[in-house]
Design an enzyme around this catalytic site. Structure first.
Site, PDB file in Angstrom:
ATOM      1  N   ARG A  53     -65.879 124.219  21.696  1.00 23.39           N
ATOM      2  CA  ARG A  53     -64.459 124.526  21.832  1.00 23.39           C
ATOM      3  C   ARG A  53     -63.819 123.597  22.852  1.00 23.39           C
ATOM      4  NH1 ARG A  53     -62.884 127.732  25.550  1.00 23.39           N
ATOM      5  NH2 ARG A  53     -64.627 129.182  25.369  1.00 23.39           N
ATOM      6  N   TYR A 106     -38.917 122.031   8.852  1.00 24.69           N
ATOM      7  CA  TYR A 106     -39.971 122.636   8.036  1.00 24.69           C
ATOM      8  C   TYR A 106     -39.969 124.150   8.224  1.00 24.69           C
ATOM      9  CZ  TYR A 106     -44.730 124.182   6.960  1.00 24.69           C
ATOM     10  OH  TYR A 106     -45.816 124.884   6.494  1.00 24.69           O
ATOM     11  N   ASP A 179     -42.098 115.412  15.210  1.00 24.91           N
ATOM     12  CA  ASP A 179     -43.054 115.658  14.139  1.00 24.91           C
ATOM     13  C   ASP A 179     -43.057 114.404  13.270  1.00 24.91           C
ATOM     14  OD1 ASP A 179     -44.379 116.377  11.796  1.00 24.91           O
ATOM     15  OD2 ASP A 179     -43.672 118.451  11.867  1.00 24.91           O
ATOM     16  N   LYS A 204     -51.922 116.235   5.969  1.00 22.28           N
ATOM     17  CA  LYS A 204     -51.092 115.466   5.058  1.00 22.28           C
ATOM     18  C   LYS A 204     -51.574 114.012   4.958  1.00 22.28           C
ATOM     19  CE  LYS A 204     -48.631 119.293   4.818  1.00 22.28           C
ATOM     20  NZ  LYS A 204     -49.063 120.115   5.957  1.00 22.28           N
TER      21      LYS A 204
END
Length: 384
Positions: A53, A106, A179, A204
């Protein structure tokens, strides 16, 4: 001895953070599928790793590569783009702060601010990010903490002036977040234009093959990078090693894929602009797009995303989405295969009834890298 030139983007995408494995010489970084690491004594980390982690070598390779591609000093990989956004907001805001959002952001970003962060006293205000003067006027010193940009925006492909908005935000003490998912680091470098943090859904274009979900943050500020890394570990929404490996693999071909995405999209956008069944096309590569000149200035090319309005209305738009054969009806974007969707009923349903509601007759295309003539024929058949 002559000085070696700085490596280009394509070279960094293949080599940054990805030295051959020192043990075996493997040219592809291994997938370190481990949760914990043997320590060199109590409190003595072995090469900086203790628990996955907190850090994993495969994730480190991806984070270093992303930082290099975005001209940043620190990159951090997350389980999804929204996990990256959530970690960022929790790090840089406090109750009472305001965030300015694009008025066509978005839907998932809007939902997170409106339904989650608002519960902790973070307000979000939609602004037209293509109007630098309006955004500057909306910034309230001492209250506006973040100016959040998408450029191009999702789904209306609006273009924001990153340099001008960064200057206005910084003069008021606000942080600029961009973004960069639609543009990718290959087409646009927000940090070099003045932004403080870049956000990606690596699901993406960075991944590029519709086989991974991930997110990333990249910053040019080392101190902010340390704070984000602390939050990444504390919140724990990290990317797993296999997902990191997949994104790394995708980044190696990002430049060549984006060249083809852009080439196909330019042809399709021009074709749609002349189609009698199409009322309006949103693509910054068209000279008629209001943000065309700015996009040409701050982007290498215009991207692979197109939106358009169907002249016959909402039902005709929905029907067209269901008639394609090569364009797959589906959410997401940025893969090698072409996708089609109806934002109002799919990716942006969460903004229905709000100031961010998208046109009901809107169709969004993620243009893939197939033969463009086949894509045109598919759309022609679907539009009737």
């Amino acid at each position: 001895m002559s000085r070696q030139p700085d490596p280009g983007f394509e070279t960094l995408a293949i080599h940054a953070g990805q030295e051959p494995d020192p043990t075996t010489g493997a040219v592809v970084p291994p997938i370190y599928a481990t949760s914990t690491y043997a320590q060199d004594g109590v409190g003595g980390l072995r090469n900086g790793y203790e628990y996955s982690r907190s850090g994993n070598p495969t994730r480190t390779a991806l984070e270093e590569c992303l930082a290099a591609l975005e001209s940043g000093v620190r990159g951090l990989a997350f389980a999804s783009g929204l996990a990256a956004e959530d970690t960022l907001v929790r790090t840089i805001t406090e109750p009472g702060d305001e965030v300015l959002l694009p008025n066509d952001a978005y839907g998932g970003t809007y939902r997170q601010f409106a339904k989650l962060h608002a519960r902790w006293g973070i307000t979000s205000t939609p602004v037209p990010v293509n109007d630098a003067e309006a955004v500057a006027a909306a910034i309230r010193p001492g209250r506006t903490r973040v100016v959040w940009l998408e450029t191009p925006t999702n789904p209306l492909l609006t273009i924001a002036d990153i340099a001008a908005l960064s200057e206005a935000a910084h003069s008021a003490g606000a942080v600029v977040v961009v973004d960069n998912t639609f543009a990718t680091p290959y087409l646009q470098q927000p940090l070099e234009l003045g932004a403080d943090v870049v956000v990606h859904s690596t699901t993406k274009y960075c991944g590029g093959h519709s086989d991974v979900v991930g997110g990333a943050l990249i910053t040019r500020d080392a101190e902010l990078g340390e704070r984000l890394a602390w939050s990444q570990n504390a919140i724990g929404a990290v990317a797993g090693p296999f997902d990191c490996w997949l994104v790394l693999r995708g980044l190696k071909t990002l430049a060549v894929r984006m060249d083809r995405h852009c080439a196909n999209a330019r042809i399709i956008a021009s074709w749609l602009a002349d189609h009698p069944g199409v009322a309006e096309v949103f693509y910054p590569g068209l000279a008629t797009h209001p943000g065309h000149d700015l996009a040409a200035k701050q982007m290498r090319d215009f991207g692979g995303m197109i939106s358009f309005r169907v002249a016959a209305g909402e039902q005709a738009a929905v029907d067209a989405c269901g008639r394609t054969e090569i364009f797959t009806l589906g959410e997401s974007l940025g893969g090698v295969e072409s996708l089609i969707e109806h934002p109002g009923r799919m990716t942006h349903q969460s903004v229905s009834g709000t100031a961010l509601e998208v046109p009901a007759d809107l169709v969004r295309l993620s243009v893939g890298i197939e033969k463009v003539d086949d894509l045109l024929a598919d759309l022609d058949s679907a539009l009737g």
